[in-house]
Design a protein around this motif. Structure first.
Motif, mmCIF file in Angstrom:
data_model
loop_
_atom_site.group_PDB
_atom_site.id
_atom_site.type_symbol
_atom_site.label_atom_id
_atom_site.label_comp_id
_atom_site.label_asym_id
_atom_site.label_seq_id
_atom_site.Cartn_x
_atom_site.Cartn_y
_atom_site.Cartn_z
ATOM 1 N N GLY A 12 0.861 -1.004 -0.225
ATOM 2 C CA GLY A 12 -0.082 -0.113 -0.215
ATOM 3 C C GLY A 12 0.969 1.440 0.084
ATOM 4 O O GLY A 12 1.721 1.561 0.393
ATOM 5 N N TYR A 13 0.037 2.157 -0.612
ATOM 6 C CA TYR A 13 0.755 3.551 -0.709
ATOM 7 C C TYR A 13 1.092 3.763 1.531
ATOM 8 O O TYR A 13 0.244 3.773 2.032
ATOM 9 C CB TYR A 13 0.114 4.400 -1.159
ATOM 10 N N ASN A 14 2.308 4.477 0.820
ATOM 11 C CA ASN A 14 2.574 5.045 3.201
ATOM 12 C C ASN A 14 1.413 6.407 3.367
ATOM 13 O O ASN A 14 2.505 7.531 2.916
ATOM 14 C CB ASN A 14 4.009 5.280 3.417
ATOM 15 N N LEU A 15 0.525 6.453 3.309
ATOM 16 C CA LEU A 15 -0.272 7.443 3.986
ATOM 17 C C LEU A 15 -1.166 7.661 4.325
ATOM 18 O O LEU A 15 -1.802 6.614 4.596
ATOM 19 C CB LEU A 15 -1.052 7.669 1.726
ATOM 20 N N THR A 16 -1.502 8.100 4.741
ATOM 21 C CA THR A 16 -2.579 8.612 6.126
ATOM 22 C C THR A 16 -3.867 8.348 5.532
ATOM 23 O O THR A 16 -4.040 9.010 3.641
ATOM 24 C CB THR A 16 -2.613 10.226 6.985
ATOM 25 N N SER A 17 -5.151 7.920 6.653
ATOM 26 C CA SER A 17 -6.696 8.261 5.607
ATOM 27 C C SER A 17 -7.289 9.341 5.310
ATOM 28 O O SER A 17 -7.464 9.350 4.625
ATOM 29 C CB SER A 17 -7.071 7.426 6.852
ATOM 30 N N VAL A 19 2.217 15.778 -0.507
ATOM 31 C CA VAL A 19 2.747 14.563 -0.048
ATOM 32 C C VAL A 19 2.163 13.571 -1.047
ATOM 33 O O VAL A 19 2.539 12.658 -1.212
ATOM 34 C CB VAL A 19 2.110 13.942 1.717
ATOM 35 N N LEU A 20 1.238 14.104 -1.582
ATOM 36 C CA LEU A 20 0.323 13.280 -2.897
ATOM 37 C C LEU A 20 1.473 13.915 -4.175
ATOM 38 O O LEU A 20 1.209 12.262 -4.661
ATOM 39 C CB LEU A 20 -0.528 13.856 -3.235
ATOM 40 N N MET A 24 -3.942 0.149 -3.063
ATOM 41 C CA MET A 24 -3.217 -0.525 -3.024
ATOM 42 C C MET A 24 -2.035 -0.923 -4.641
ATOM 43 O O MET A 24 -2.435 -0.058 -5.694
ATOM 44 C CB MET A 24 -3.340 -2.338 -2.701
ATOM 45 N N VAL A 25 -0.285 -1.209 -4.462
ATOM 46 C CA VAL A 25 0.297 -1.660 -5.404
ATOM 47 C C VAL A 25 0.310 -2.810 -5.634
ATOM 48 O O VAL A 25 0.848 -3.719 -4.843
ATOM 49 C CB VAL A 25 1.169 -0.500 -5.916
ATOM 50 N N ASP A 37 -5.341 5.188 -10.588
ATOM 51 C CA ASP A 37 -5.087 4.341 -10.218
ATOM 52 C C ASP A 37 -5.548 3.995 -8.945
ATOM 53 O O ASP A 37 -5.548 2.919 -7.974
ATOM 54 C CB ASP A 37 -3.642 3.871 -10.596
ATOM 55 N N ALA A 38 -4.434 4.701 -8.063
ATOM 56 C CA ALA A 38 -4.345 4.468 -7.150
ATOM 57 C C ALA A 38 -5.798 4.813 -6.197
ATOM 58 O O ALA A 38 -6.131 3.406 -4.716
ATOM 59 C CB ALA A 38 -3.783 5.839 -5.838
#
Length: 229
Positions: free
Chosen positions: A3-8, A60-61, A94-95, A87-88
Motif C-alpha cells: 500500500g501507499y504510505n499515506l494517512t487516511s 505528500v501526494l 494498493m500497488v 489508479d490508486a
C-alpha cells in the motif's frame, strides 16, 4: 500487494479530488485558496472546507507520484491528478509488488537497433509508409497528428517545466524525421527521451501508456531511414 504510505486523511483527500474531477465539478489545475473570512482552505467545486494541513497533504501526494505540482502565474500552488492517482483510488491505494524498473532499454521496445537503424516490428504496409515518407506534405500532416495524440496522453502527467521540455523534444523529433537524411543516433536518443526511458521519475504506467502512440512514429522513422532519407 503493498500500500501507499499515506494517512487516511490524505487518501480521502485524493478520493475527493478524483471524484470531483471525474464528475466535472473540479477543474484542473486544482488551485487551493485560503479565505481569512471563511473557515480555512477551499478548492473550487468542493463544498467542504479543508484544514491548515491541506498544502502539506497535497505535497505528500505529489511526492507519492499521485499528483503533479504545477507552476502558476499568480504565484499560487496548483496541482493536477496523475494517472497513478486515478489508479490508486480505483485500486484502494494498493500497488502490485515486483514492478519492473523504469530503467528499461529502448531496445526492448523497438526490438532491435541494427547498425543504428530502427527495425520496426509488425509494421504497416510498406508501400503505404513509403508513399507517406516521400510526400513531404502528407508526412508533415501525419507527424502533427500522431504527436498531438501523444501530447494529449502526457500533458496531465507532467509539470509545466517538463511538459515544455517534452514539447521541444517532440519538435526536434519531427524536424529530424522530416530532414533529408535523418541521423539514426539522433533518432534513437529522441525516441528514448519521449518514451521516458532512463527517466527515474517516470512511472511504468506512463511508459506503457505512451508506447502505442510512439510505435507509429517508429515505423515512419524506420521507413524514412530504409528509403535512404
Amino acid at each position: 500487494m503493498t500500500g501507499y504510505n499515506l494517512t487516511s486523511h490524505q487518501k480521502e483527500l485524493l478520493r475527493i479530488l478524483v471524484q470531483g474531477v471525474k464528475a466535472g465539478e473540479v477543474e484542473e489545475p486544482i488551485i487551493p485558496n485560503y479565505w481569512i473570512s471563511s473557515t480555512g482552505w477551499e478548492i473550487d467545486g468542493i463544498k467542504d472546507n479543508f484544514d491548515n494541513n491541506l498544502i502539506g497533504d497535497l505535497d505528500v501526494l505529489c511526492r507519492a507520484d499521485l499528483l503533479a505540482s504545477l507552476d502558476n502565474s499568480h504565484g499560487k500552488k496548483s496541482y493536477s491528478i496523475k494517472q497513478n492517482g486515478y489508479d490508486a483510488v480505483e485500486n484502494d491505494f494498493m500497488v502490485s509488488e515486483g514492478l519492473p524498473s523504469t530503467q528499461i532499454n529502448i531496445g526492448a521496445i523497438v526490438h532491435e537497433m541494427k547498425n543504428g537503424y530502427v527495425q520496426a516490428v509488425g509494421s504497416s504496409d510498406n508501400s503505404e509508409l513509403n508513399q507517406l515518407v516521400n510526400n513531404s506534405g502528407l508526412l508533415h500532416k501525419k507527424l502533427d497528428e500522431l504527436t498531438e495524440q501523444l501530447i494529449n496522453v502526457v500533458k496531465s502527467e507532467l509539470s509545466s517545466k517538463k511538459l515544455l521540455e517534452y514539447l521541444r523534444t517532440i519538435e526536434e523529433l519531427k524536424k529530424e524525421i522530416e530532414s533529408e537524411k535523418p541521423s539514426p543516433s539522433v533518432l534513437q536518443k529522441l525516441f528514448a527521451s519521449i518514451s521516458f526511458f532512463g527517466d527515474m521519475e517516470s512511472t511504468i504506467s506512463l511508459i506503457t501508456r505512451v508506447l502505442p502512440y510512439i510505435y507509429p512514429l517508429l515505423q515512419i522513422a524506420s521507413q524514412k531511414l530504409a528509403s535512404g532519407g
